[in-house]
Structure formats: structure tokens, C-alpha cells
Motif scaffolding. Structure first.
Motif, PDB file in Angstrom:
ATOM      1  N   THR B 129      -4.973  -1.474   7.931  1.00 49.64           N
ATOM      2  CA  THR B 129      -4.643  -2.878   7.603  1.00 49.64           C
ATOM      3  C   THR B 129      -2.866  -2.612   7.632  1.00 49.64           C
ATOM      4  N   GLU B 130      -2.431  -1.898   8.082  1.00 47.88           N
ATOM      5  CA  GLU B 130      -1.121  -1.437   8.346  1.00 47.88           C
ATOM      6  C   GLU B 130      -0.295  -1.508   6.980  1.00 47.88           C
ATOM      7  N   GLN B 131      -1.119  -1.400   5.739  1.00 46.20           N
ATOM      8  CA  GLN B 131      -0.462  -1.200   4.379  1.00 46.20           C
ATOM      9  C   GLN B 131       0.387   0.151   4.413  1.00 46.20           C
ATOM     10  N   ASP B 133       1.896   1.741   7.064  1.00 51.50           N
ATOM     11  CA  ASP B 133       2.891   1.285   7.819  1.00 51.50           C
ATOM     12  C   ASP B 133       4.054   0.465   6.692  1.00 51.50           C
ATOM     13  N   ALA B 134       3.465  -0.412   6.162  1.00 44.80           N
ATOM     14  CA  ALA B 134       4.267  -1.173   5.181  1.00 44.80           C
ATOM     15  C   ALA B 134       4.872  -0.499   4.259  1.00 44.80           C
ATOM     16  N   LEU B 135       4.396   0.481   3.618  1.00 43.24           N
ATOM     17  CA  LEU B 135       4.889   1.366   2.751  1.00 43.24           C
ATOM     18  C   LEU B 135       6.219   2.300   3.210  1.00 43.24           C
ATOM     19  N   GLU B 136       5.792   2.864   4.453  1.00 41.23           N
ATOM     20  CA  GLU B 136       6.729   3.583   5.230  1.00 41.23           C
ATOM     21  C   GLU B 136       7.800   2.719   5.631  1.00 41.23           C
ATOM     22  N   SER B 137       7.807   1.472   6.050  1.00 36.66           N
ATOM     23  CA  SER B 137       8.755   0.667   6.471  1.00 36.66           C
ATOM     24  C   SER B 137       9.719   0.414   5.321  1.00 36.66           C
ATOM     25  N   MET B 138       9.459   0.575   4.051  1.00 35.85           N
ATOM     26  CA  MET B 138      10.259   0.216   3.052  1.00 35.85           C
ATOM     27  C   MET B 138      10.646   1.526   2.451  1.00 35.85           C
ATOM     28  N   ALA B 139      10.788   2.664   3.466  1.00 40.16           N
ATOM     29  CA  ALA B 139      11.208   3.941   2.907  1.00 40.16           C
ATOM     30  C   ALA B 139      10.635   4.591   1.943  1.00 40.16           C
ATOM     31  N   ILE B 140       9.273   4.411   1.679  1.00 37.40           N
ATOM     32  CA  ILE B 140       8.352   4.953   0.787  1.00 37.40           C
ATOM     33  C   ILE B 140       7.341   5.856   1.279  1.00 37.40           C
ATOM     34  N   SER B 141       7.622   6.934   1.002  1.00 38.27           N
ATOM     35  CA  SER B 141       6.769   8.042   1.580  1.00 38.27           C
ATOM     36  C   SER B 141       5.309   7.795   1.258  1.00 38.27           C
ATOM     37  N   SER B 142       4.610   7.451   2.335  1.00 40.20           N
ATOM     38  CA  SER B 142       3.003   7.133   2.073  1.00 40.20           C
ATOM     39  C   SER B 142       2.441   8.566   1.529  1.00 40.20           C
TER      40      SER B 142
END
Lengths: 252, 260
Positions: B129-131, B133-142
Motif C-alpha cells: 500500500t506504499e506506506q 515508500d511513504a516513510l522513505e519519502s519522508m526521509a525516515i528509514s523503513s
């Protein structure tokens, strides 16, 4: 400014991007159009470094994203806000927690300041008062708005929209388009929209580029998409299939 | 055109290479987890939350497995020793069996079923569900946000769960042997101090640390590589369960050789 240089990407046997070149100017509102499955979202994910290309590079404000060390990559990503196709809100968090996550992680703001910023972002997308709701309690349009509030929370320089109006009714879609334009002007951000919704593309874009066969085949103003002599572009913007295998009879 | 035996060899070779590639990727994830473990103090809220979700909420199941394992072990030990050895040796025998093998291995397998599969399903759903990717796009390491707290929590909670499982298992064994089989309490517990070695506790808990680590890292790895919507998440859940069980069984054997 974002520069995409000779970008190639393959998934298995499928060569999705075949040498994409694109320059996105600061402050511009650009829309990438193309048929479903042509690689628009793949291109968008390369802009923020979520996908690593097989060849070519992406440069943001003079810094190479491609092959960047993780720490540098994360610094560059802080310049971006991304609205994902399905909103990609974190199910386990409330609206407030979703919008504030990046603020809590990357800034030294106090809880009160974070809360104030969340309220401000939600107000910008007309979603104030929903802080305590869970994503499961929101409609599709509301989720998009909250996703947008989350995308703008860190005051990004670039906002990327992946199919912002897909799956929404025309009125909600139009309100999202208005929001894209409003944020572009109010926040002075560079806007990159990926869509196959031409109503949306015409409304929000300064420039439209078309991705076809893994390459950018057209770049021009919204007006130029209607006057171009490129058949594929004209057919796409008017929504006309290249062949009609079925005879359709309408009864009046 | 290759002959059938050649095709068989080729297929075996391809599968071996694919397996080694997967193994290398798991190792790469582990390396990244280690490099990001420093963020755990900052994310202690997430860590504690995972300790509750993965550890405390597994407790009823672990205790149920523990009590029945202890009861069955005691009952069968009584049957096996009857006429051959004094019953006083049943207590130490049950203690050694539970602490060295049954406690860690069965708890590990139960946790592999519950936790590894649930981690894979959770992260897998976030992936499709791209969550993630959303974390990574916020510069938060998944990896830092999703994997590190889960892996750390399981590695810490597993020995605690094993201690609880062994403790209640001893209780289960004592109950069936004294209440049903007619042994006295002294007969069951009396010789245990003579056979009590701290190394046994160390060995049992050492194993459990590795079982917790492997079950959680496999769950995370399979979650992160999930693709293809609900079907993909379902497949990831089953894969995580199967591979965690296999890994625990293999690790159990390897660690037994190393420890004893």
C-alpha cells in the motif's frame, strides 16, 4: 531544479524507462501524462530516490540522488513531499500522528509547536478537526487531503503527486485540483503531477510532458497539446483509441 | 536440449543460486539493522510497543504450550522410567528436557507461527500500500522504523518467554506427577538441585535469543520484499512461517553442536 538524465529502468523483461531526459524548473507546475503502465509512477519514484535506475541519473538542486549515500539521500528527500496514489496513510496512526511523523522525527519542535503546525497543515487542506480520526474513518477524498497535509508538513520545495485524482468523483477531483494549484501558488513549491486525467492535467499544469514507450515524446504548454501534430499526443488528450474493434450501437 | 538428468542438475543449480542470493539479502538486511541499532534509544517508544505486541501478547499461547509440554514430558518420563530407574530422576530429567530443548524449541516454533507471520503480514501490507515508500519519502528509514524495533523486541522478549514457558512447564509436570501419578513433591523436586547447572539455563536462553532473532528478521525480510496486493501478503505470511520454522529447527541442531 530537478534534472533527469538518460534514465533507464527495467523490471524483469520489461524495459519501462528507455532513456528519459527531463528538466523541471524551480517553481514550475509540470504534469507527466501517459497511458496506464507506461512508467509514470516509476519515473516519479526515481525523482525522490525510491527506485534506483539501471542507468542514468537524477540530480536535485545540483546534488546527485542516484547512487547517493543513504544519509545524503535522506537529506535530499527532506526537500520533497509526496502524495501517493492510494494516499499511503499509516493505518495504525491517527490523522495527527500521520501529519506530524516527519516533524517529530526530523525537527526539535515542541509538542505544542508540532500540534500547531499539524492544525495549520490540516487547515490548508480544509481538514481541520480530524486530528483524532483514523485513516479507516476517512473517505477517499479526505485521505488524499490528509496525505497532502502530511506531504506539506515539512515545508518541502517540491511536491510530487502520483495520480492525485484517480478514483475520486469529479467534484472531489476538482477540489483536489484546486488544492494543488492553491499550494503551488501559496507555498511557492515546484509541483510534479503524474496523471492520465486530462481535466486535472489542463487545470494544474504550466507544462505537460508525455511519456510513451519509455521516453518523453512531448513537452509543451497545455494549449500546445491540443495543437500539436503528434498523433499519439492528440489521441491521448482527446481520449481516442487508435482502433475500434467493436461496433457500438446506441439506442435512443 | 538437455537430457532429463542434466535438466535436474540445472534446476538444482538455479535453486541453489537463488537460495544463496536470498541468504545474502537477509544478511544485508541484518547488516543494515545492526548499523541502525543506534536509533533504538530514540525509538524506545516503538521498541516498548513491540515488546508488548510481540512478547506480552504471545504470553497466553506460550504458557499454554509450556504447561502441556511439561505435563506430557512428565507423564511420558514416568512411563519410560517405570521399572528401570528410580522416579526421583524424573524431576531432573523433565527440568533438563524443558530447559535445554523443549522450552526454547517449542516456544521458538510457536513464536515463529505467531510473530514472524504477523510481522511479514504487517510490513507486507505496508509495502503493497506504499506506506513503506511513504516513510522513505519522508526521509525516515523503513528499516530503522519498522524492522529494528521488532527485531530488538523479539530478541529481548524470546528468552523471557522461554523462562516463563519452562517455569510453567515444570509446574505442569509437577502437577501430573504428584496429583495424578502419585509421586510426592519431594520425590519430584528433591534431586533437581543436584542436577542444576547454570550453564543449562545459559544454553537454553542462548538458543532462544537466536530463535527470536531469526524469526523476526525473516518476518521483516519477507515483509519488505512482498509484492502483488492481498495475494502477495498472504503468500508472504505463509513463507515467513515456513522459513522461520525451518530456520529454528536447523539453528537448534547447529547450536546444540556448538553448545554441548
Amino acid at each position: 531544479m530537478i534534472e533527469v538524465r538518460n534514465l533507464h529502468k527495467t523490471f524483469g523483461e520489461k524495459h519501462v524507462l528507455r532513456g528519459v531526459n527531463l528538466a523541471i524548473q524551480t517553481g514550475e507546475s509540470i504534469t507527466i501524462i501517459g497511458q496506464s503502465g507506461c512508467g509514470k509512477s516509476v519515473l516519479l519514484k526515481h525523482l525522490v530516490g525510491l527506485l534506483e535506475p539501471d542507468a542514468g541519473e537524477v540530480v536535485v538542486d545540483g546534488e546527485r540522488i542516484t547512487g547517493a549515500r543513504r544519509k545524503n539521500l535522506y537529506e535530499i528527500r527532506k526537500k520533497f513531499g509526496v502524495l501517493f496514489q492510494g494516499s499511503a496513510l499509516f493505518d495504525s496512526m491517527t490523522v495527527e500522528e500521520n501529519v506530524s511523523l516527519a516533524l517529530r522525527t526530523h525537527t526539535t519542535m515542541t509538542a505544542a509547536q508540532v500540534s500547531e503546525r499539524v492544525t495549520e497543515c490540516l487547515r490548508m487542506v480544509s481538514m481541520e478537526g480530524t486530528q483524532k480520526l483514523k485513516p479507516s474513518e476517512l473517505s477517499g477524498g479526505m485521505k488524499k487531503r490528509v496525505g497532502l497535509a502530511r506531504a506539506i508538513a515539512m515545508q518541502p520545495a517540491y511536491i510530487l503527486y502520483d495520480e492525485p485524482t484517480t478514483g475520486l468523483d469529479p467534484i472531489t477531483a476538482d477540489s483536489i485540483n484546486d488544492l494543488v494549484i492553491h499550494l503551488n501558488h501559496q507555498l511557492k513549491v515546484t509541483t510534479v503531477v503524474v496523471t492520465h486525467d486530462m481535466v486535472s492535467a489542463y487545470k494544474v499544469s504550466d507544462r505537460i510532458v508525455m511519456l510513451h514507450g519509455g521516453e518523453i515524446i512531448f513537452s509543451g504548454t497545455p494549449q500546445e497539446t491540443q495543437t500539436t501534430d503528434m498523433n499519439i499526443v492528440r489521441r491521448f488528450v482527446t481520449g481516442e483509441a487508435d482502433e475500434h474493434p467493436y461496433v457500438i450501437t446506441r439506442y435512443k | 536440449m538437455a537430457s532429463p538428468p542434466e535438466q535436474l542438475v540445472q534446476q538444482f543449480g538455479r535453486r541453489t543460486i537463488a537460495f544463496l542470493i536470498e541468504l545474502a539479502r537477509v544478511a544485508a538486511l541484518m547488516r543494515r539493522v545492526i548499523s541502525e541499532i543506534g536509533g533504538l534509544f530514540r525509538d524506545r517508544g516503538l521498541f516498548l510497543q513491540e515488546c508488548v505486541t510481540l512478547g506480552t501478547e504471545s504470553l497466553p499461547l506460550v504458557l499454554l504450550v509450556g504447561i502441556f509440554t511439561g505435563a506430557v514430558t512428565g507423564w511420558q518420563a514416568h512411563y519410560q522410567l517405570e521399572g528401570y530407574m528410580p522416579f526421583d530422576l524424573i524431576g531432573p530429567g523433565v527440568w533438563k528436557s524443558l530447559m535445554l530443548e523443549l522450552g526454547p524449541a517449542l516456544t521458538g516454533l510457536v513464536i515463529a507461527g505467531r510473530v514472524s507471520a504477523s510481522i511479514a503480514a504487517e510490513i507486507g501490507t505496508m509495502k503493497v500500500t506504499e506506506q513503506v515508500d511513504a516513510l522513505e519519502s519522508m526521509a525516515i528509514s523503513s528499516v530503522r522504523y519498522l524492522a529494528v524495533p521488532r527485531i530488538a523486541a523479539m530478541t529481548v522478549m524470546m528468552p523471557i518467554l522461554v523462562i516463563q514457558s519452562v517455569t510453567i512447564g515444570m509446574g505442569g509436570a509437577a502437577f501430573v506427577l504428584t496429583a495424578i501419578m502419585g509421586m510426592s513433591g519431594h520425590q519430584f523436586w528433591g534431586l533437581i538441585p543436584n542436577f542444576f547447572h547454570l550453564y543449562d539455563i545459559f544454553a537454553g536462553l542462548f538458543k532462544s535469543v537466536f530463535f527470536g532473532l531469526s524469526a523476526s528478521i525473516i518476518g521483516c525480510y519477507i515483509g519488505f520484499r512482498t509484492e502483488g496486493g492481498a495475494e502477495g501478503v498472504g503468500a508472504a505470511t505463509i513463507t515467513a512461517f515456513v522459513w522461520s520454522c525451518i530456520t529454528i529447527l536447523v539453528l537448534d541442531f547447529v547450536l546444540a553442536i556448538i553448545l554441548f
